[in-house]
Write a protein that holds these residues in place. Structure first.
Motif, PDB file in Angstrom:
ATOM      1  N   THR A 126      15.135 -46.755  -4.105  1.00 21.76           N
ATOM      2  CA  THR A 126      14.677 -45.545  -4.781  1.00 21.76           C
ATOM      3  C   THR A 126      13.695 -45.834  -5.910  1.00 21.76           C
ATOM      4  O   THR A 126      12.891 -44.973  -6.273  1.00 21.76           O
ATOM      5  N   ILE A 127      13.716 -47.040  -6.469  1.00 23.59           N
ATOM      6  CA  ILE A 127      12.890 -47.348  -7.638  1.00 23.59           C
ATOM      7  C   ILE A 127      11.402 -47.152  -7.348  1.00 23.59           C
ATOM      8  O   ILE A 127      10.690 -46.441  -8.075  1.00 23.59           O
ATOM      9  N   GLY A 128      10.899 -47.781  -6.291  1.00 21.33           N
ATOM     10  CA  GLY A 128       9.484 -47.685  -5.980  1.00 21.33           C
ATOM     11  C   GLY A 128       9.071 -46.270  -5.606  1.00 21.33           C
ATOM     12  O   GLY A 128       8.028 -45.769  -6.041  1.00 21.33           O
ATOM     13  N   LEU A 129       9.897 -45.616  -4.797  1.00 14.14           N
ATOM     14  CA  LEU A 129       9.608 -44.240  -4.394  1.00 14.14           C
ATOM     15  C   LEU A 129       9.579 -43.315  -5.601  1.00 14.14           C
ATOM     16  O   LEU A 129       8.683 -42.478  -5.747  1.00 14.14           O
ATOM     17  N   THR A 130      10.550 -43.461  -6.490  1.00 13.00           N
ATOM     18  CA  THR A 130      10.656 -42.576  -7.648  1.00 13.00           C
ATOM     19  C   THR A 130       9.485 -42.741  -8.604  1.00 13.00           C
ATOM     20  O   THR A 130       8.864 -41.757  -9.029  1.00 13.00           O
ATOM     21  N   THR A 131       9.181 -43.968  -8.975  1.00 16.66           N
ATOM     22  CA  THR A 131       8.093 -44.174  -9.935  1.00 16.66           C
ATOM     23  C   THR A 131       6.746 -43.729  -9.360  1.00 16.66           C
ATOM     24  O   THR A 131       5.935 -43.111 -10.064  1.00 16.66           O
TER      25      THR A 131
ATOM     26  N   SER B  16      20.157 -40.455  -8.179  1.00 19.39           N
ATOM     27  CA  SER B  16      20.061 -39.800  -9.488  1.00 19.39           C
ATOM     28  C   SER B  16      20.000 -40.793 -10.642  1.00 19.39           C
ATOM     29  O   SER B  16      19.309 -40.557 -11.634  1.00 19.39           O
ATOM     30  N   VAL B  17      20.716 -41.902 -10.538  1.00 19.88           N
ATOM     31  CA  VAL B  17      20.676 -42.896 -11.612  1.00 19.88           C
ATOM     32  C   VAL B  17      19.261 -43.445 -11.766  1.00 19.88           C
ATOM     33  O   VAL B  17      18.735 -43.572 -12.885  1.00 19.88           O
ATOM     34  N   VAL B  18      18.622 -43.754 -10.660  1.00 18.94           N
ATOM     35  CA  VAL B  18      17.259 -44.299 -10.726  1.00 18.94           C
ATOM     36  C   VAL B  18      16.283 -43.239 -11.224  1.00 18.94           C
ATOM     37  O   VAL B  18      15.420 -43.521 -12.063  1.00 18.94           O
ATOM     38  N   ILE B  19      16.408 -42.006 -10.711  1.00 15.63           N
ATOM     39  CA  ILE B  19      15.518 -40.942 -11.172  1.00 15.63           C
ATOM     40  C   ILE B  19      15.718 -40.705 -12.670  1.00 15.63           C
ATOM     41  O   ILE B  19      14.763 -40.477 -13.414  1.00 15.63           O
ATOM     42  N   SER B  20      16.969 -40.773 -13.120  1.00 11.14           N
ATOM     43  CA  SER B  20      17.250 -40.573 -14.537  1.00 11.14           C
ATOM     44  C   SER B  20      16.604 -41.651 -15.397  1.00 11.14           C
ATOM     45  O   SER B  20      16.023 -41.369 -16.438  1.00 11.14           O
ATOM     46  N   LEU B  21      16.699 -42.905 -14.951  1.00  9.78           N
ATOM     47  CA  LEU B  21      16.189 -44.021 -15.741  1.00  9.78           C
ATOM     48  C   LEU B  21      14.682 -44.194 -15.631  1.00  9.78           C
ATOM     49  O   LEU B  21      14.015 -44.533 -16.604  1.00  9.78           O
ATOM     50  N   MET B  22      14.130 -43.951 -14.432  1.00  7.33           N
ATOM     51  CA  MET B  22      12.731 -44.308 -14.201  1.00  7.33           C
ATOM     52  C   MET B  22      11.857 -43.126 -13.799  1.00  7.33           C
ATOM     53  O   MET B  22      10.650 -43.132 -14.058  1.00  7.33           O
ATOM     54  N   GLY B  23      12.447 -42.118 -13.167  1.00  6.38           N
ATOM     55  CA  GLY B  23      11.626 -40.999 -12.724  1.00  6.38           C
ATOM     56  C   GLY B  23      11.153 -40.146 -13.873  1.00  6.38           C
ATOM     57  O   GLY B  23       9.949 -39.969 -14.100  1.00  6.38           O
TER      58      GLY B  23
ATOM     59  N   GLY C 221       7.376 -51.223  -7.379  1.00  3.49           N
ATOM     60  CA  GLY C 221       7.255 -51.388  -5.937  1.00  3.49           C
ATOM     61  C   GLY C 221       7.788 -52.719  -5.457  1.00  3.49           C
ATOM     62  O   GLY C 221       8.380 -52.810  -4.368  1.00  3.49           O
ATOM     63  N   LEU C 222       7.612 -53.768  -6.261  1.00  6.74           N
ATOM     64  CA  LEU C 222       8.139 -55.090  -5.889  1.00  6.74           C
ATOM     65  C   LEU C 222       9.654 -55.070  -5.775  1.00  6.74           C
ATOM     66  O   LEU C 222      10.235 -55.686  -4.863  1.00  6.74           O
TER      67      LEU C 222
ATOM     68  N   LEU D  27       8.753 -41.392   1.543  1.00  9.40           N
ATOM     69  CA  LEU D  27       9.352 -40.060   1.501  1.00  9.40           C
ATOM     70  C   LEU D  27       9.993 -39.698   2.833  1.00  9.40           C
ATOM     71  O   LEU D  27      10.998 -38.990   2.874  1.00  9.40           O
ATOM     72  N   ALA D  28       9.433 -40.191   3.913  1.00 12.07           N
ATOM     73  CA  ALA D  28       9.940 -39.855   5.237  1.00 12.07           C
ATOM     74  C   ALA D  28      11.270 -40.528   5.558  1.00 12.07           C
ATOM     75  O   ALA D  28      12.126 -39.940   6.226  1.00 12.07           O
TER      76      ALA D  28
END
Length: 443
Positions: free
Chosen positions: A248-253, A374-381, A409-410, A349-350
């Motif tokens: 989720t990190i790369g997608l979210t950022t 949600s944790v990743v979106i909360s921290l990075m999104g 992304g890495l 996204l797909a």
């Protein structure tokens, strides 16, 4: 086609519509906040300089995300114990009301310091209900889908995210075309936020008419649900949870860079007019939206892993060159970069949603997916627009945000490479989970 087959197809279409409309409302609001960040900043921080007001606006955007994991935990538990339909019905109406309220809040010239406080409370409420929406939508689409088409069904989650941005960009283009800058900043920006309430009421109606997820119903009938889904996820499925976070990190950022930061970046840093910015975003997001169902359907044949690896590798290799292109000046360069970024984002996204859902058994799927996302979106999104804007102002470099996105992304590339097998749960059936007292499924 027999009447029975027609009824089944109609029922499945209703499921997609009912689930997708909530996801649409969530991302419609996020898109509006990014597109109208300048207008929001002048309404709630009118006494500050333009740069400081924009930073404050993005800060509220980021701070509000602390409520997402709380919503994910509470609604995840509710969804895994009571059912998907009930949890998603509550989340959609909560998000819609919060978004509507943002559109009617008084500015600081009317109520002073109370204005940004009310804005913060509204964003916290929106984040709380959104914490359940994405994980719940991913879970429901995977479980309602027919065998062999789970990737395609889940891909509608990513499709509606992009279409929400397209719709927001269309409204932004229309408003900037018919309103003066003073009218847009004064009251025009509020209009699209008001649309969330009727959309939410429609979504609520459709969701309450759905039957329960077949897989959850089967698990409940077999007494294979759990009373402690959070505890079970943390004890038995923590490896799967870490993989969801990594993916989720790369997608979210990248997503929040595109919809939360890039619009103001194109105007303030690149020098486009608002109309040019909306046009560039609209074209790029439309192209990506067309591609998402294609990648999602192909993932049912070739697996999730190739698209996750390919998508994250593209983020790593192309983000810095695309920022150089966007900042080189001119509408053509900015348009090309906007389209390219959106296309790079489309396979993630797909496929990311169904890949996350396939890592958990039915008994804890709602909780596991919701918390991981949600944790990743909360921290990075939520913090991404703020961090990127701060980097630009601190360094004076128009390309430094790309380094941040590349690093994220890495991390996701590593998580994608660690997925089991060469195909990464290719077209795997999402089966009702066994009772969580048994050994966890291999992530």
């Amino acid at each position: 086609m027999s009447s029975t087959a027609h009824d089944i197809d109609t029922s499945r279409s209703r499921v997609i519509t009912a689930i997708a409309i909530g996801n649409f409302v969530e991302w419609f609001e996020f898109g509006l906040y990014g597109y109208f960040a300048v207008s929001i900043s002048t309404t709630f921080f009118s006494g500050k300089s333009a740069g400081t007001a924009l930073i404050s606006t993005f800060m509220l955007f980021g701070i509000a995300f602390v409520s997402r994991p709380v919503g994910a935990i509470l609604f995840g538990r509710y969804g895994d114990r009571v059912g998907r339909r009930a949890a998603l019905s509550i989340s959609i109406i909560g998000m819609s009301i919060a978004t509507f309220l943002l559109g009617v809040l008084p500015g600081d010239q009317t109520v002073g310091l109370l204005a940004p406080v009310l804005l913060l409370l509204t964003r916290l409420a929106q984040g709380f209900f959104a914490g359940a929406e994405m994980g719940g939508a991913v879970t429901a689409l995977a479980e309602y889908a027919p065998p062999g088409r789970r990737g395609f069904y889940s891909g509608w989650n990513g499709f509606t995210q992009l279409m929400a941005q397209v719709f927001a960009a269309l409204i932004g283009t229309l408003l900037t075309s018919v309103l003066t800058p003073a009218a847009l900043n004064g009251w025009g920006w509020r209009i699209p936020f008001l649309l969330a309430l009727p959309l939410g009421l429609l979504g609520l109606y459709l969701r309450t008419k759905l039957a329960e997820s077949p897989e959850f119903a089967a698990a409940a009938h077999a007494r294979e649900t759990t009373r402690s889904p959070l505890s079970d996820v943390l004890r038995l499925h923590w490896r799967a949870l870490l993989k969801v976070c990594g993916l989720t990190i790369g997608l979210t950022t990248t997503t929040y860079m595109l919809v939360g930061f890039f619009p103001s970046y194109l105007v303030k840093t690149v020098g486009l007019t608002s109309r040019q910015m909306f046009a560039a975003m609209l074209i790029g997001l439309t192209v990506a939206a067309v591609l998402v169902p294609v990648w999602a359907r192909l993932s049912d044949t070739y697996g999730r892993k190739p698209f996750l690896v390919g998508g994250t590798l593209a983020v790593v290799l192309l983000t810095i060159p695309l920022f150089y292109l966007a900042s080189s000046g001119g509408f053509g360069s900015a348009l090309t970069a906007s389209v390219a970024v959106a296309v790079v984002l489309s396979p993630l996204l797909a496929v990311q949603g169904i890949a996350a859902a396939e890592l958990f058994p039915t008994a804890v799927r709602f909780t596991g997916v919701s918390i991981g996302i949600s944790v990743v979106i909360s921290l990075m999104g939520g913090s991404t627009p703020l961090v990127l804007e701060a980097l630009v102002q601190a360094t004076g470099s128009s390309v430094v945000p790309a380094v941040y996105i590349t690093a994220a992304g890495l991390l996701s590339l590593v998580a994608a490479l660690l997925l089991k097998g060469k195909r990464g749960a290719a077209a795997a059936e999402v089966q009702p989970g066994t009772a969580t007292t048994t050994a966890p499924t291999s992530p």
